[in-house]
Scaffold this motif. Structure first.
Motif, mmCIF file in Angstrom:
data_model
loop_
_atom_site.group_PDB
_atom_site.id
_atom_site.type_symbol
_atom_site.label_atom_id
_atom_site.label_comp_id
_atom_site.label_asym_id
_atom_site.label_seq_id
_atom_site.Cartn_x
_atom_site.Cartn_y
_atom_site.Cartn_z
ATOM 1 N N GLY A 1 47.516 -1.152 -54.198
ATOM 2 C CA GLY A 1 47.266 -0.106 -55.187
ATOM 3 C C GLY A 1 46.061 0.727 -54.808
ATOM 4 N N THR A 2 45.011 0.077 -54.333
ATOM 5 C CA THR A 2 43.785 0.759 -53.904
ATOM 6 C C THR A 2 43.214 0.056 -52.676
ATOM 7 O OG1 THR A 2 42.716 -0.516 -55.689
ATOM 8 C CG2 THR A 2 43.049 1.838 -56.080
ATOM 9 N N SER A 3 44.082 -0.251 -51.727
ATOM 10 C CA SER A 3 43.664 -0.897 -50.477
ATOM 11 C C SER A 3 44.688 -0.551 -49.412
ATOM 12 C CB SER A 3 43.553 -2.415 -50.662
ATOM 13 O OG SER A 3 44.779 -2.969 -51.123
ATOM 14 N N ASP A 4 44.487 -1.012 -48.197
ATOM 15 C CA ASP A 4 45.428 -0.719 -47.114
ATOM 16 C C ASP A 4 45.518 -1.930 -46.186
ATOM 17 O OD1 ASP A 4 47.206 0.590 -45.516
ATOM 18 O OD2 ASP A 4 45.893 2.277 -45.015
ATOM 19 N N ILE A 5 45.951 -3.047 -46.760
ATOM 20 C CA ILE A 5 46.069 -4.310 -46.033
ATOM 21 C C ILE A 5 47.473 -4.425 -45.444
ATOM 22 C CG2 ILE A 5 46.058 -6.828 -46.260
ATOM 23 C CD1 ILE A 5 44.155 -6.454 -48.662
ATOM 24 N N PRO A 6 47.614 -4.796 -44.182
ATOM 25 C CA PRO A 6 48.942 -4.986 -43.593
ATOM 26 C C PRO A 6 49.557 -6.313 -44.032
ATOM 27 C CG PRO A 6 47.267 -5.458 -41.952
ATOM 28 C CD PRO A 6 46.536 -4.969 -43.180
ATOM 29 N N PHE A 7 50.029 -6.362 -45.244
ATOM 30 C CA PHE A 7 50.565 -7.613 -45.785
ATOM 31 C C PHE A 7 51.772 -8.110 -45.002
ATOM 32 C CE2 PHE A 7 48.045 -6.581 -49.561
ATOM 33 C CZ PHE A 7 47.585 -7.842 -49.914
ATOM 34 N N GLU A 8 52.422 -7.226 -44.248
ATOM 35 C CA GLU A 8 53.562 -7.670 -43.451
ATOM 36 C C GLU A 8 53.159 -8.714 -42.415
ATOM 37 O OE1 GLU A 8 52.138 -3.713 -41.587
ATOM 38 O OE2 GLU A 8 52.282 -4.665 -43.562
ATOM 39 N N PRO B 1 40.774 0.652 -43.339
ATOM 40 C CA PRO B 1 40.155 0.847 -42.029
ATOM 41 C C PRO B 1 40.096 2.289 -41.540
ATOM 42 C CG PRO B 1 42.286 -0.229 -41.827
ATOM 43 C CD PRO B 1 41.935 -0.253 -43.269
ATOM 44 N N LEU B 2 40.974 3.167 -42.038
ATOM 45 C CA LEU B 2 40.960 4.557 -41.579
ATOM 46 C C LEU B 2 40.380 5.518 -42.621
ATOM 47 C CD1 LEU B 2 44.252 5.001 -39.528
ATOM 48 C CD2 LEU B 2 41.965 4.416 -38.769
#
Length: 231
Positions: free
Chosen positions: A112-119, A43-44
């Motif tokens: 690895g190549t993403s920025d998902i808030p898995f928490e 997203p950023l």
């Protein structure tokens, strides 16, 4: 080891970590930013201007078949979230069992190549025996409580002064380390922090606190002039 979503032994840097004989790392590779229609996994990335320099093109990621596999996984995430998480849990179960049998510490990098808030999906807390870690440009993630087995460090860019200020402020307030991509040999200190070599391995959760983790430019990042790569 063959898994459905996670990859083991395919990343040049995590293999360096694995060779220490204590840890084994699995990584989830998806298609970053807006590579797949109707979803943005970074997203950023506009603010940080890291799309062109993304590690997506580095190493095996330069091959069309590898990129196609990552796109399929991303479409799976987009179109069947419950099914994706079920498959991911299956992978994590198998990976953890594999490590336990070999007396290895399982470590997992879900972005690895993403920025998902898995928490936010609860899956990390389900596996207290696995050390999860990620690099993130979504700095506000650090402002929220994280599972005790999840280590996050911030990813820097000076392509936007506003973004850089957010990263520096968040790091100061939370004590998080900052990963910085340098074009040439890094300095001994940067942003008033000691610089450590992040290319030696990928075991970021072992790094000294309040550090700059220096990374060398890879793939298309070698040509970056946006400010994401620091000269």
């Amino acid at each position: 080891m063959k898994l459905d979503l996670l990859s083991v032994g395919t990343n040049a840097k995590t293999v360096k970590s694995d060779k220490k004989g204590v840890y084994l790392t699995a990584i989830l590779y998806l298609a970053p930013a807006v590579q797949v229609d109707k979803i943005n996994l970074c997203p950023l990335s506009d603010m940080a201007k890291c799309r062109t320099a993304c590690l997506y093109t580095a190493g095996r990621g330069a091959f069309n078949n590898v990129q196609s596999a990552r796109i399929r996984k991303t479409e799976f995430w987009r179109d069947d979230r419950a099914g994706f998480l079920h498959t991911l849990r299956s992978d994590l179960n198998r990976f953890q069992s594999y490590c336990i049998k070999r007396d290895l510490v399982p470590t997992v990098r879900l972005n690895g190549t993403s920025d998902i808030p898995f928490e936010k999906h609860g899956i990390i807390e389900e596996y207290p025996g696995i050390q999860f870690y990620d690099y993130t440009k979504t700095y506000n993630r650090l402002n929220n409580p994280q599972p005790s087995n999840y280590y996050l460090l911030l990813s820097y860019s000076k392509a936007s002064n506003v973004y850089a200020e957010h990263i520096e402020t968040t790091a100061k307030n939370t004590g998080a380390n900052i990963a910085v991509v340098f074009r040439s040999d890094p300095p001994a200190t940067y942003l008033n922090r000691n610089v450590i070599n992040g290319d030696l391995d990928d075991l970021r959760f072992l790094d000294a606190p309040n550090s700059i983790v220096a990374l060398s430019a890879k793939g298309q990042a070698k040509k970056d002039v946006s400010g994401f790569v620091i000269d």
